[in-house]
Design an enzyme around this catalytic site. Structure first.
Site, PDB file in Angstrom:
ATOM      1  N   TYR A   1      -0.246  -7.115   4.082  1.00  8.22           N
ATOM      2  CA  TYR A   1      -1.032  -7.168   5.396  1.00  8.22           C
ATOM      3  C   TYR A   1      -1.825  -8.581   5.226  1.00  8.22           C
ATOM      4  O   TYR A   1      -2.790  -8.734   6.085  1.00  8.22           O
ATOM      5  CB  TYR A   1      -2.070  -5.925   5.451  1.00  8.22           C
ATOM      6  CG  TYR A   1      -1.445  -5.112   6.025  1.00  8.22           C
ATOM      7  CD1 TYR A   1      -0.131  -4.563   5.732  1.00  8.22           C
ATOM      8  CD2 TYR A   1      -2.030  -3.890   6.881  1.00  8.22           C
ATOM      9  CE1 TYR A   1       0.320  -3.203   6.286  1.00  8.22           C
ATOM     10  CE2 TYR A   1      -1.659  -2.874   7.468  1.00  8.22           C
ATOM     11  CZ  TYR A   1      -0.464  -2.431   7.026  1.00  8.22           C
ATOM     12  OH  TYR A   1       0.454  -1.129   7.650  1.00  8.22           O
TER      13      TYR A   1
ATOM     14  N   LYS B   1       9.046  -0.656  -4.855  1.00 14.25           N
ATOM     15  CA  LYS B   1      10.526  -0.806  -4.272  1.00 14.25           C
ATOM     16  C   LYS B   1      10.969  -1.908  -5.193  1.00 14.25           C
ATOM     17  O   LYS B   1      11.613  -2.837  -4.557  1.00 14.25           O
ATOM     18  CB  LYS B   1      10.504  -1.116  -2.796  1.00 14.25           C
ATOM     19  CG  LYS B   1      11.597  -1.271  -2.099  1.00 14.25           C
ATOM     20  CD  LYS B   1      12.339   0.234  -2.144  1.00 14.25           C
ATOM     21  CE  LYS B   1      13.894   0.358  -1.680  1.00 14.25           C
ATOM     22  NZ  LYS B   1      14.586   1.369  -1.834  1.00 14.25           N
TER      23      LYS B   1
ATOM     24  N   ASP C   1      11.104   5.220  -0.949  1.00 15.41           N
ATOM     25  CA  ASP C   1      12.124   5.993  -0.062  1.00 15.41           C
ATOM     26  C   ASP C   1      12.011   7.440  -0.810  1.00 15.41           C
ATOM     27  O   ASP C   1      12.097   8.471  -0.141  1.00 15.41           O
ATOM     28  CB  ASP C   1      13.281   5.439   0.285  1.00 15.41           C
ATOM     29  CG  ASP C   1      13.796   4.866  -1.107  1.00 15.41           C
ATOM     30  OD1 ASP C   1      13.091   4.396  -2.123  1.00 15.41           O
ATOM     31  OD2 ASP C   1      15.131   4.612  -1.156  1.00 15.41           O
TER      32      ASP C   1
ATOM     33  N   ASP D   1       0.193   3.029   4.283  1.00 15.29           N
ATOM     34  CA  ASP D   1       0.247   3.310   5.619  1.00 15.29           C
ATOM     35  C   ASP D   1       1.227   4.362   6.056  1.00 15.29           C
ATOM     36  O   ASP D   1       0.752   5.261   6.849  1.00 15.29           O
ATOM     37  CB  ASP D   1      -0.114   2.058   6.501  1.00 15.29           C
ATOM     38  CG  ASP D   1      -0.268   2.117   7.561  1.00 15.29           C
ATOM     39  OD1 ASP D   1      -1.028   3.068   7.995  1.00 15.29           O
ATOM     40  OD2 ASP D   1      -0.294   1.240   8.748  1.00 15.29           O
TER      41      ASP D   1
ATOM     42  N   ASP E   1       0.508   8.536   6.784  1.00 17.45           N
ATOM     43  CA  ASP E   1       0.962   9.086   8.183  1.00 17.45           C
ATOM     44  C   ASP E   1       1.970  10.380   7.977  1.00 17.45           C
ATOM     45  O   ASP E   1       1.928  11.363   8.599  1.00 17.45           O
ATOM     46  CB  ASP E   1       1.607   7.921   9.077  1.00 17.45           C
ATOM     47  CG  ASP E   1       0.512   7.223   9.937  1.00 17.45           C
ATOM     48  OD1 ASP E   1      -0.768   7.169   9.597  1.00 17.45           O
ATOM     49  OD2 ASP E   1       0.765   6.889  11.214  1.00 17.45           O
TER      50      ASP E   1
HETATM   51  N1  GGG Z   1      -8.711   4.840  13.127  1.00 14.30           N
HETATM   52  C1  GGG Z   1      -8.587   3.536  13.300  1.00 14.30           C
HETATM   53  C2  GGG Z   1      -7.270   2.974  13.866  1.00 14.30           C
HETATM   54  O1  GGG Z   1      -7.391   2.685  15.428  1.00 14.30           O
HETATM   55  N2  GGG Z   1      -5.964   2.914  13.178  1.00 14.30           N
HETATM   56  C3  GGG Z   1      -4.943   2.526  13.762  1.00 14.30           C
HETATM   57  C4  GGG Z   1      -4.297   1.294  13.015  1.00 14.30           C
HETATM   58  O2  GGG Z   1      -3.081   1.114  13.402  1.00 14.30           O
HETATM   59  N3  GGG Z   1      -4.551   0.911  11.996  1.00 14.30           N
HETATM   60  C5  GGG Z   1      -3.882  -0.063  10.851  1.00 14.30           C
HETATM   61  C6  GGG Z   1      -4.073   0.582   9.557  1.00 14.30           C
HETATM   62  O3  GGG Z   1      -4.611   1.529   9.257  1.00 14.30           O
HETATM   63  O4  GGG Z   1      -3.482  -0.111   8.748  1.00 14.30           O
END
Ligand code: GGG
Length: 367
Positions: free
Chosen positions: A142, A193, A226, A250, A254
């Site tokens: 990032y 990885k 993976d 990230d 999720d």
């Molecule tokens: N809740 C904060 C938000 O809107 N996150 C969305 C997002 O894409 N965040 C990028 C990340 O966490 O790297």
């Protein structure tokens, strides 16, 4: 009474709805423990970008710097490119304030219908899915270095550079091992990885291995990312603390949140462990434009992020009240938002949590 000043960035989409519903709950939990929260709102986000060309003012970081914490809703709008909104607000705060730990608990709460069927068809018991992702939050994939070249030509190419530093890996690994060492199972999985990323991920593995020597009580191993994603689905009970780079963390968090029932449940804490700068607390979900303005967004991720903030501010009793009340409301099952099969709205769920704050005091969260 102790007082804490918190900068509020409600942001876009469902951000303002979940934040507005959550603040009175956090106020009340704090008040029950003799803590006062003073909220200062900053109207930054995509509307601000449309008006000024910036997601936050040029001196935005200077304005945020004196606060004890930052409380963020969500950013993003369909007509604003995602890289503009995220790179214009969230990432500069994380990077400038050295919030190098992104802590993301992922936990199956009792009372929710299981997403995972489990082996042999039997649902996973809630206690089998209790993980926390420690995501490196300041560098890696990032950093934003690179560029687009020969745009519009058949030879067009894009270069996106990742930067991994020994110092950056070591500090987040040390945080993750410390955390694992304090939890009952003392397990750590490091996402790598190194079979494909022979520079960055080999350094990652070497540094993690070195840090691990200082934590002999923690059982750990690297997994290719993976395989780790597959393991989260097939053997979640074998996972506890997950240490991952910015991008891998990230994605994995999720996935973990979705496996617990909804992205709307999951909190995130962007921590500057040294406390030289304010830390930032947010639900992990985005702005969800499809449901924005309908009053049905789940406020639990935001409330839970508020609990993480209270803990960070030195109010563990207030944090335990919020977390205990969330657990009670979810277990009861009568007041849930539609994506969890319920019929309640954002405000109703937050109000149900508020009403349980009194009886949830002091309940220690499971480790
Ligand atoms: N809740 C904060 C938000 O809107 N996150 C969305 C997002 O894409 N965040 C990028 C990340 O966490 O790297």
């Amino acid at each position: 009474m102790s007082r804490h000043r918190v900068a509020v960035l409600a942001g876009d989409g469902i951000g303002p709805e979940v934040v507005e519903a959550s603040l009175p709950v956090l106020d009340e939990a704090a008040g029950l423990e003799g803590v006062r929260l003073e909220w200062v709102h900053f109207p930054w986000g995509c509307d601000h970008w449309q008006e000024t060309g910036r997601m936050m003012p040029a001196d935005g970081l200077d304005l945020l710097r004196p606060f004890d914490a930052i409380f963020l809703g969500a950013v993003g709008r369909p007509d604003v490119p995602d890289h503009v909104s995220v790179r214009g607000l969230i990432l500069p705060i994380r990077q400038a304030f050295h919030q190098y730990v992104n802590l993301r608990p992922m936990e199956l709460l009792s009372g929710l219908p299981p997403v995972l069927a489990g082996r042999g068809g039997a649902p996973f018991p809630p206690e089998s899915f209790r993980m926390v992702c420690v995501r490196e939050n300041s560098e890696g994939e990032y950093v934003g270095a690179g560029g687009r070249f020969d745009q519009g030509s058949p030879d067009e190419r894009a270069e996106q550079l990742s930067v991994f530093t020994r110092r950056g890996i070591e500090r987040v690994a040390r945080y993750a091992f410390h955390l694992a060492d304090r939890r009952s199972r003392r397990l750590l999985a490091s996402a790598t990885k190194s079979n494909a990323w022979q520079h960055a991920m080999v350094l990652w593995d070497e540094v993690v291995e070195e840090v691990a020597q200082d934590f002999p009580r923690v059982t750990w191993r690297p997994y290719h990312v993976d395989a780790l994603a597959a393991r989260m689905v097939s053997h979640p009970e074998s996972l506890d603390v997950i240490l991952a780079s910015n991008l891998f963390g990230d994605i994995l968090s999720d996935l973990g949140a979705a496996l617990t029932g909804s992205l709307g449940l999951a909190p995130g804490a962007n921590l500057n462990p040294e406390r030289s700068y304010p830390s930032m607390f947010e639900p992990i979900h985005g702005s969800a434009p499809d449901i924005a303005g309908r009053g049905i967004a789940n406020p639990i991720g935001t409330l839970w992020a508020g609990a993480l903030m209270l803990e960070h501010l030195g109010a563990p009793g207030a944090a335990a009240r919020v977390e205990g009340a969330i657990r009670a409301v979810v277990a009861e099952g009568a007041t849930l938002t539609p994506e969890l099969g319920g019929r309640a709205g954002t405000v109703e769920v937050a109000e149900a949590v508020r009403l349980r704050l009194g009886d949830a005091g002091g309940a220690p969260p499971p480790s």
